[in-house]
Scaffold this motif. Structure first.
Motif, mmCIF file in Angstrom:
data_model
loop_
_atom_site.group_PDB
_atom_site.id
_atom_site.type_symbol
_atom_site.label_atom_id
_atom_site.label_comp_id
_atom_site.label_asym_id
_atom_site.label_seq_id
_atom_site.Cartn_x
_atom_site.Cartn_y
_atom_site.Cartn_z
ATOM 1 N N VAL A 133 0.856 -1.145 -0.192
ATOM 2 C CA VAL A 133 -0.013 -0.104 -0.101
ATOM 3 C C VAL A 133 0.812 1.127 0.063
ATOM 4 C CG1 VAL A 133 -0.429 0.223 2.539
ATOM 5 C CG2 VAL A 133 -2.151 0.840 0.949
ATOM 6 N N GLY A 134 0.397 2.094 -1.000
ATOM 7 C CA GLY A 134 1.147 3.548 -1.100
ATOM 8 C C GLY A 134 2.613 3.292 -1.680
ATOM 9 N N THR A 135 2.780 2.358 -2.274
ATOM 10 C CA THR A 135 4.044 1.968 -3.072
ATOM 11 C C THR A 135 3.750 1.830 -4.670
ATOM 12 O OG1 THR A 135 4.437 -0.316 -3.117
ATOM 13 C CG2 THR A 135 5.152 0.676 -1.280
ATOM 14 N N ARG A 136 4.664 1.777 -5.394
ATOM 15 C CA ARG A 136 4.691 1.563 -6.768
ATOM 16 C C ARG A 136 4.174 0.117 -6.981
ATOM 17 N NH1 ARG A 136 9.454 3.451 -10.615
ATOM 18 N NH2 ARG A 136 9.910 1.382 -9.845
ATOM 19 N N MET A 137 4.339 -0.704 -6.239
ATOM 20 C CA MET A 137 3.767 -2.160 -6.386
ATOM 21 C C MET A 137 2.037 -2.359 -6.301
ATOM 22 S SD MET A 137 6.431 -4.154 -4.140
ATOM 23 C CE MET A 137 6.805 -3.252 -2.833
ATOM 24 N N GLU A 138 1.704 -1.153 -5.772
ATOM 25 C CA GLU A 138 0.307 -1.258 -5.603
ATOM 26 C C GLU A 138 -0.702 -1.453 -6.899
ATOM 27 O OE1 GLU A 138 -2.803 1.251 -2.485
ATOM 28 O OE2 GLU A 138 -1.153 2.277 -3.574
ATOM 29 N N SER A 139 0.118 -0.896 -7.874
ATOM 30 C CA SER A 139 -0.486 -0.843 -9.271
ATOM 31 C C SER A 139 -0.067 -2.300 -10.246
ATOM 32 C CB SER A 139 -0.407 0.346 -9.985
ATOM 33 O OG SER A 139 0.873 0.563 -10.165
ATOM 34 N N GLN A 140 0.703 -2.978 -9.502
ATOM 35 C CA GLN A 140 1.322 -3.911 -10.241
ATOM 36 C C GLN A 140 0.662 -5.567 -10.178
ATOM 37 O OE1 GLN A 140 5.682 -3.773 -8.946
ATOM 38 N NE2 GLN A 140 5.884 -2.931 -11.025
ATOM 39 N N SER A 141 0.459 -6.033 -11.155
ATOM 40 C CA SER A 141 -0.053 -7.354 -11.003
ATOM 41 C C SER A 141 0.644 -8.354 -10.100
ATOM 42 C CB SER A 141 -0.410 -8.042 -12.336
ATOM 43 O OG SER A 141 1.142 -8.427 -12.727
ATOM 44 N N LEU A 142 -0.270 -9.442 -9.658
ATOM 45 C CA LEU A 142 0.545 -10.343 -8.862
ATOM 46 C C LEU A 142 1.639 -11.057 -9.560
ATOM 47 C CD1 LEU A 142 0.526 -11.839 -5.995
ATOM 48 C CD2 LEU A 142 -1.195 -13.632 -6.859
ATOM 49 N N MET A 143 1.422 -11.589 -11.037
ATOM 50 C CA MET A 143 2.475 -12.020 -11.931
ATOM 51 C C MET A 143 3.836 -11.085 -11.786
ATOM 52 S SD MET A 143 2.050 -14.845 -12.830
ATOM 53 C CE MET A 143 0.850 -15.928 -12.834
ATOM 54 N N ASP A 144 3.582 -9.712 -11.899
ATOM 55 C CA ASP A 144 4.646 -8.940 -11.729
ATOM 56 C C ASP A 144 5.597 -9.079 -10.453
ATOM 57 O OD1 ASP A 144 5.199 -7.704 -13.973
ATOM 58 O OD2 ASP A 144 3.927 -6.039 -14.085
ATOM 59 N N LEU A 145 4.886 -8.962 -9.553
ATOM 60 C CA LEU A 145 5.273 -8.997 -8.107
ATOM 61 C C LEU A 145 6.173 -10.421 -7.925
ATOM 62 C CD1 LEU A 145 2.516 -7.926 -5.849
ATOM 63 C CD2 LEU A 145 4.506 -6.493 -6.502
ATOM 64 N N LEU A 146 5.576 -11.602 -8.752
ATOM 65 C CA LEU A 146 6.226 -12.618 -8.352
ATOM 66 C C LEU A 146 7.425 -12.958 -9.219
ATOM 67 C CD1 LEU A 146 3.141 -15.221 -8.546
ATOM 68 C CD2 LEU A 146 4.481 -14.615 -6.389
ATOM 69 N N PHE A 147 7.272 -12.376 -10.555
ATOM 70 C CA PHE A 147 8.420 -12.559 -11.413
ATOM 71 C C PHE A 147 9.530 -12.005 -11.143
ATOM 72 C CE2 PHE A 147 10.484 -12.290 -15.570
ATOM 73 C CZ PHE A 147 9.997 -13.382 -16.492
ATOM 74 N N TYR A 148 9.684 -10.961 -10.530
ATOM 75 C CA TYR A 148 10.900 -10.129 -10.114
ATOM 76 C C TYR A 148 10.929 -10.233 -8.561
ATOM 77 C CZ TYR A 148 10.781 -8.506 -14.750
ATOM 78 O OH TYR A 148 10.733 -8.373 -16.189
ATOM 79 N N ALA A 149 10.559 -11.579 -8.113
ATOM 80 C CA ALA A 149 10.597 -11.385 -6.600
ATOM 81 C C ALA A 149 12.088 -11.501 -6.084
ATOM 82 C CB ALA A 149 10.314 -12.988 -6.168
ATOM 83 N N GLY A 150 12.933 -11.497 -6.700
ATOM 84 C CA GLY A 150 14.411 -11.318 -6.334
ATOM 85 C C GLY A 150 14.626 -9.931 -6.276
ATOM 86 N N PHE A 151 13.879 -9.043 -6.663
ATOM 87 C CA PHE A 151 14.054 -7.615 -6.515
ATOM 88 C C PHE A 151 13.324 -6.875 -5.580
ATOM 89 C CE2 PHE A 151 15.158 -8.435 -10.988
ATOM 90 C CZ PHE A 151 16.225 -7.374 -11.141
ATOM 91 N N ARG A 152 12.479 -7.777 -4.743
ATOM 92 C CA ARG A 152 11.332 -7.292 -3.689
ATOM 93 C C ARG A 152 12.076 -7.555 -2.454
ATOM 94 N NH1 ARG A 152 8.627 -5.004 -7.753
ATOM 95 N NH2 ARG A 152 7.972 -6.415 -9.365
ATOM 96 N N SER A 153 11.301 -7.004 -1.548
ATOM 97 C CA SER A 153 11.468 -7.506 0.010
ATOM 98 C C SER A 153 11.193 -8.878 0.230
ATOM 99 C CB SER A 153 10.893 -6.242 0.983
ATOM 100 O OG SER A 153 9.632 -6.728 0.628
ATOM 101 N N ASP A 154 11.785 -9.448 1.359
ATOM 102 C CA ASP A 154 11.358 -10.504 1.819
ATOM 103 C C ASP A 154 9.710 -10.760 2.077
ATOM 104 O OD1 ASP A 154 13.832 -11.653 1.511
ATOM 105 O OD2 ASP A 154 14.228 -11.869 3.727
#
Ligand code: MN3
Length: 335
Positions: free
Chosen positions: A63-84
Motif C-alpha cells: 500500500v502506498g508504493t509503486r507495487m500497488e498498481s502491479q499485477s501479482l505476476m509482476d510481483l512474483l516474476f521479479y521476486a528477487g528484486f522485492r523485499s522478503d
C-alpha cells in the motif's frame, strides 16, 4: 446535481482508500467437503487464517508504493528484486490460490484431457510414475515448502519443489515455468490430522486433485505469453545487466545519481558481457545484437560522463536513453 456529484466523488474516494489490491478467493466447496482426505478444521484454518494472513500482509506491504498498481505476476516474476515480506506473501497468496483451485472432492472430479494425458505419458511414461516423482519431491522437501508440476518454457512437464512460499514463476528459482499443480507441504496443511506422517497426507491430497481442472490449467499455460517472458529471463548475462540497470536507473528517476556514479564501471562491464553472450536458443533474436552494441556504447558514454564528473541533468538523460534501449532490445526477443 452538484450534491450527487459530490456524493459520487466521496464514494469513489472511499472505495479507492479502502480497496485492497488482493483478496482471499472463495473456495468452490465448503470446508467439510474435502474430508476424510483433509478434515474440515484443517481446511478452515488453512484457508481463513493462513491464506488470509498472506493476503493481509501482502496488501499492507504494497500500500502506498509503486507495487500497488502491479499485477501479482509482476510481483512474483521479479521476486528477487522485492523485499522478503513481498516475496513471501505474494508467493503465499498465489500458491494457496492454485492449491485450492485444483482440489475437489473425488465425486466432483472431471476427466483429464487427451492433451494433458499425452503430455504426461511423453514426459513421465504414466500418471503413476508422475505420482511417484511428484510425491517424492513433496516428501523430501526439507522443512516448509511446495511441490509442483510445471510447464517449462520448452513446453515440457517437469516436477520441482521450492522452499517457504517461493514458486516456479519467481526469478529466485532455477527451474522456472508455469505451475499447473501445487502441493502444500507446510505442516499447517496437515499436522492436525496427520502429525508427522507427511506421506499419508500426500497420498490423500493426490486423490483430491481434479485432473479436469489441471487440464484447463495446462491448456491455458501452453498458450500463455508468460512462457516467452520466462524464456527471455533464462539469459544470465541479460539478468545480470538488468539487475545493475534496475539498481542504478530507478534511483536516478528519483534524482538520486549516487548509485550510477558509484557503479558506472560495473554497468559498462555487464553491458560488454551481455553483448558477448549467447541468447537462449529458442528465442528469435533478429536485430538484438545490433541493439546490444548500441546499448554497450550508451553505457560507455555514461561511464565516461561519470568519470568527467558530468552534471546530474546530463546523466539522467543518458540513463533514460539506456533504459529505453534496454527495453527496445528486450522487446525484439520473441519465440
Ligand atoms: Mn499453506
Amino acid at each position: 446535481m452538484k450534491k450527487i456529484l459530490f456524493c459520487l466523488s466521496i464514494f469513489f474516494l472511499a472505495t479507492k482508500l479502502f480497496s485492497q489490491p488482493f483478496s482471499l478467493p472463495k473456495l468452490k466447496y465448503d470446508y467439510t467437503s474435502y474430508a476424510p482426505q483433509i478434515d474440515a478444521l484443517t481446511m478452515e484454518i488453512h484457508h481463513s487464517k493462513h491464506h488470509q494472513a498472506y493476503v493481509n500482509n501482502l496488501n499492507k506491504a504494497i500500500v502506498g508504493t509503486r507495487m500497488e498498481s502491479q499485477s501479482l505476476m509482476d510481483l512474483l516474476f521479479y521476486a528477487g528484486f522485492r523485499s522478503d515480506v513481498v516475496r513471501n506473501n505474494a508467493g503465499g497468496h498465489y500458491n494457496h490460490t492454485l492449491f485450492w483451485e485444483i482440489l475437489a472432492p473425488p465425486v466432483a472430479h472431471s476427466e483429464i484431457s487427451q492433451e494433458l494425458s499425452n503430455a504426461i505419458t511423453n514426459d513421465f511414461k504414466s500418471i503413476d510414475s508422475l505420482k511417484k516423482v511428484l510425491l517424492n519431491a513433496a516428501s523430501s522437501r526439507f522443512g516448509s515448502g511446495w511441490a509442483w508440476l510445471v510447464l517449462s518454457p520448452e513446453k515440457k512437464l517437469i516436477v520441482t519443489s521450492t522452499p517457504n512460499q517461493d514458486n516456479p514463476i519467481m526469478d529466485v528459482v532455477t527451474e522456472r515455468g508455469i505451475p499447473i499443480v501445487a502441493i502444500d507441504v507446510w505442516e499447517h496443511a496437515y499436522y492436525l490430522n496427520y502429525q508427522n506422517k507427511r506421506m499419508d497426507y500426500l497420498n490423500a491430497v493426490w486423490s483430491l486433485i481434479d485432473w479436469g481442472i489441471v487440464s484447463t490449467k495446462y491448456n491455458a499455460a501452453i498458450g500463455d505469453s508468460l512462457l516467452i517472458e520466462l524464456e527471455k529471463d533464462n539469459w544470465p548475462a541479460m539478468k545480470d545487466f538488468h539487475k545493475v540497470m534496475a539498481q542504478t536507473f530507478h534511483p536516478s528517476e528519483n534524482g538520486d545519481l549516487s548509485p550510477i556514479r558509484a557503479r558506472s564501471g560495473e554497468f559498462l562491464a555487464k553491458a560488454i558481457l551481455l553483448t558477448g553472450s549467447n541468447p537462449p536458443k529458442s528465442l528469435k533474436t533478429e536485430g538484438v545484437h545490433e541493439g546490444l552494441l548500441k546499448l554497450e556504447n550508451k553505457c560507455a558514454e555514461i561511464n565516461t560522463l561519470v568519470k568527467k564528473g558530468a552534471k546530474d541533468k546530463v546523466l539522467i538523460k543518458k540513463m533514460e536513453e539506456s533504459h529505453d534501449l534496454f527495453h527496445l532490445v528486450q522487446g525484439l526477443c520473441h519465440d
